[in-house]
Design an enzyme around this catalytic site. Sequence first.
Site, short mmCIF file in Angstrom:
data_model
loop_
_atom_site.label_atom_id
_atom_site.label_comp_id
_atom_site.label_asym_id
_atom_site.label_seq_id
_atom_site.Cartn_x
_atom_site.Cartn_y
_atom_site.Cartn_z
N ASP A 45 0.84 -1.20 0.00
CA ASP A 45 0.00 0.00 0.00
C ASP A 45 0.88 1.26 0.00
O ASP A 45 0.37 2.38 -0.09
CB ASP A 45 -1.02 0.00 1.16
CG ASP A 45 -0.36 0.00 2.53
OD1 ASP A 45 0.89 -0.05 2.62
OD2 ASP A 45 -1.11 0.03 3.54
N SER A 46 2.21 1.06 0.03
CA SER A 46 3.14 2.18 -0.20
C SER A 46 2.90 2.80 -1.58
O SER A 46 3.39 3.89 -1.86
CB SER A 46 4.59 1.71 -0.07
OG SER A 46 4.81 0.56 -0.86
N ASP A 84 -1.20 -6.51 -0.51
CA ASP A 84 -1.15 -5.87 0.81
C ASP A 84 -2.55 -5.34 1.18
O ASP A 84 -3.09 -4.48 0.48
CB ASP A 84 -0.14 -4.70 0.72
CG ASP A 84 0.24 -4.17 2.08
OD1 ASP A 84 -0.11 -4.78 3.10
OD2 ASP A 84 0.92 -3.11 2.10
N LYS A 114 -0.69 -9.73 2.67
CA LYS A 114 0.00 -9.20 3.84
C LYS A 114 -0.99 -8.41 4.69
O LYS A 114 -1.83 -7.69 4.14
CB LYS A 114 1.17 -8.30 3.43
CG LYS A 114 1.92 -7.72 4.62
CD LYS A 114 3.21 -7.05 4.19
CE LYS A 114 3.05 -5.62 3.72
NZ LYS A 114 2.44 -4.72 4.73
N GLU A 116 -1.08 -5.90 8.30
CA GLU A 116 -0.33 -5.22 9.35
C GLU A 116 -0.90 -5.60 10.71
O GLU A 116 -2.11 -5.60 10.91
CB GLU A 116 -0.39 -3.70 9.16
CG GLU A 116 0.39 -3.24 7.94
CD GLU A 116 0.57 -1.73 7.86
OE1 GLU A 116 0.28 -1.03 8.85
OE2 GLU A 116 1.02 -1.26 6.80
N GLU A 183 9.46 -4.71 10.33
CA GLU A 183 9.82 -3.38 9.83
C GLU A 183 10.36 -2.49 10.95
O GLU A 183 9.72 -2.34 12.01
CB GLU A 183 8.60 -2.71 9.18
CG GLU A 183 8.92 -1.30 8.66
CD GLU A 183 7.93 -0.73 7.67
OE1 GLU A 183 6.99 -1.44 7.28
OE2 GLU A 183 8.11 0.43 7.27
#
Length: 266
Positions: A45-46, A84, A114, A116, A183
């Site tokens: 999502d970057s 993501d 993915k 978070e 991270e």
Amino acid sequence: MPKITIHDLLKKKREKKKISMLTAYDYPFAKIVDEAGIDGIIVGDSVGMVVQGLENTLPVTMDEMVYHTRIVSRAVRNAIVIGDLPFMSYQASIEDAVRNAGRFLKEAGASAVKIEGGAEVADRIRAMAKADIPVMAHIGLTPQSIHRMGGYKVQGKTEESAKRLLEHARVVEDAGAAFLLLEAIPMGLAKQITDEISIPTIGIGAGPYCDGQVLVLHDVVGLFERFLPKFAKQYVNLRSLALEAISRYREEVEGGLFPTEDQSFK
Ligand code: KIV
């Protein structure tokens, strides 16, 4: 070479071979990343920051993630593609998490997703794994939590927070995560987690002792000009190469040097 699976990555961990990953968001770059032999592509999502020009990743939508993951998957022959889950695609309910994760596999050609979070999303990880969706958990600095964390800060620096992260790693492994992204945490803690759990750890700003590494593609090729994180490394500056090429084109158009008869039809 056949498509890389989560089993190949697990085998690499067991054989102490390093795993390489990068992000990608579009067809041409995904093709290059795949051709370079990178094991895994995270469609992060970057994309919100490095492609859409947003301040942070929070506004990125599930439909946008499906779109980018689909065009990446179209380009990839070997690398495992990981979609993501963006902010608010899994937080509200377990059902949201499974449905949205399923979209990455069903509509976008990904082989894993993915998410978070650690223990707080263990129920989502368990449900997704039960639905045969391989999951990468993501702990440490989780950019979707910037407002709670007060910015992009290194996590796990105190003894207590390091202990908590180690516990999160154990919980997500137990919930059925197939791999774990670490991270922005101290390298000693990343080593301890990597040594303790049996699933592969992929680090970004987590030092050299993880089972693998990932970076944001636009940092690696010099296409994100706002900042370069301390943990990233720029291998080429495509921005300045592109700026030079485009400026030369403009000069040639303005000077009447392009096109010549060579680029014209008779
Ligand atoms: O969104 C992203 O690019 C990430 C990276 C850390 C892989 O989460």
